[in-house]
Motif scaffolding. Structure first.
Motif, short mmCIF file in Angstrom:
data_model
loop_
_atom_site.label_atom_id
_atom_site.label_comp_id
_atom_site.label_asym_id
_atom_site.label_seq_id
_atom_site.Cartn_x
_atom_site.Cartn_y
_atom_site.Cartn_z
N GLY A 86 1.56 9.39 -5.74
CA GLY A 86 1.70 10.73 -5.18
C GLY A 86 0.66 11.06 -4.13
N MET A 87 0.26 10.06 -3.34
CA MET A 87 -0.71 10.31 -2.27
C MET A 87 -0.16 9.77 -0.97
SD MET A 87 -3.76 7.46 -2.77
CE MET A 87 -4.13 7.83 -4.45
N SER A 88 -0.76 10.18 0.11
CA SER A 88 -0.33 9.71 1.42
C SER A 88 -0.80 8.27 1.64
CB SER A 88 -0.90 10.60 2.53
OG SER A 88 -2.30 10.39 2.65
N TYR A 89 -0.11 7.59 2.53
CA TYR A 89 -0.50 6.23 2.90
C TYR A 89 -1.92 6.25 3.46
CZ TYR A 89 -0.70 1.79 5.34
OH TYR A 89 -1.09 0.55 5.80
N LYS A 90 -2.21 7.25 4.29
CA LYS A 90 -3.54 7.33 4.90
C LYS A 90 -4.63 7.46 3.84
CE LYS A 90 -6.39 9.80 8.22
NZ LYS A 90 -6.48 10.85 9.22
N ARG A 91 -4.39 8.30 2.83
CA ARG A 91 -5.37 8.46 1.74
C ARG A 91 -5.57 7.14 1.01
NH1 ARG A 91 -9.72 10.45 -0.46
NH2 ARG A 91 -9.57 10.88 -2.66
N ILE A 118 0.84 -1.20 0.00
CA ILE A 118 0.00 0.00 0.00
C ILE A 118 0.88 1.25 0.00
CG2 ILE A 118 -1.72 1.34 1.29
CD1 ILE A 118 -2.79 -1.37 2.34
N SER A 119 1.93 1.25 0.82
CA SER A 119 2.78 2.44 0.89
C SER A 119 3.50 2.68 -0.44
CB SER A 119 3.77 2.35 2.05
OG SER A 119 4.58 1.21 1.93
N ALA A 120 3.99 1.64 -1.08
CA ALA A 120 4.65 1.82 -2.39
C ALA A 120 3.65 2.29 -3.43
CB ALA A 120 5.31 0.52 -2.84
N ALA A 121 2.44 1.75 -3.40
CA ALA A 121 1.40 2.18 -4.34
C ALA A 121 1.06 3.65 -4.11
CB ALA A 121 0.16 1.30 -4.19
N ALA A 122 0.94 4.03 -2.84
CA ALA A 122 0.63 5.43 -2.51
C ALA A 122 1.73 6.35 -3.02
CB ALA A 122 0.45 5.58 -1.00
N ARG A 123 2.98 5.99 -2.78
CA ARG A 123 4.11 6.80 -3.26
C ARG A 123 4.07 6.92 -4.78
NH1 ARG A 123 6.90 4.10 0.69
NH2 ARG A 123 7.68 2.54 -0.79
N GLU A 124 3.84 5.79 -5.44
CA GLU A 124 3.79 5.78 -6.90
C GLU A 124 2.71 6.72 -7.44
OE1 GLU A 124 4.43 1.93 -9.10
OE2 GLU A 124 2.32 2.29 -9.62
#
Length: 125
Positions: free
Chosen positions: A48-53, A40-46
């Motif tokens: 451009g959103m926060s992990y929480k989002r 999830i964190s790598a997907a969020a970074r990819e």
């Protein structure tokens, strides 16, 4: 040219469920990114959103169905990760198929509109 995009015209499909839950291009991209990265964190970074989002979006998808779409293992030392469930892979596949079929059916109309579209938006009033 990508499917669903003709000149300056793009087709965006959102599925809106009776419960109010939605799946559109952003959530589909998030599911693809989780499938590809396993995180999830790598997907969020990819994206451009926060992990929480990302987590909130995934939770809304999971809440929309009677089966989980994504499962996540707790993080920490040597742990963590997220995967699409078989049902999650089906949801993503069905969303993409709906989008592609709609784009194919609308291709002539999109092309006709693209010919008459301004290359950039005019002033906002």
């Amino acid at each position: 040219m990508t499917v669903g995009c003709v000149g300056m015209v793009r087709l965006r499909i959102s599925l809106v469920f009776e419960s109010g839950a939605r799946i559109g291009p952003g959530k589909a991209k998030l599911l693809e990114s989780i499938r590809d990265t396993g995180s999830i964190s790598a997907a969020a970074r990819e994206m451009g959103m926060s992990y929480k989002r990302a987590w909130l979006l995934l939770d809304s998808i999971n809440q929309a169905f009677t089966e989980l779409v994504v499962t996540a293992a707790p993080g920490g030392t040597g742990g963590g990760g997220a995967t699409l469930t078989p049902f999650g892979a089906e949801v993503l596949e069905r969303y993409r198929r709906i989008h592609d079929r709609a784009a194919a059916m609308a291709a002539d109309d999109l092309a006709a509109l693209a010919l008459r579209a301004r290359p950039e938006a005019g002033p906002k009033i």
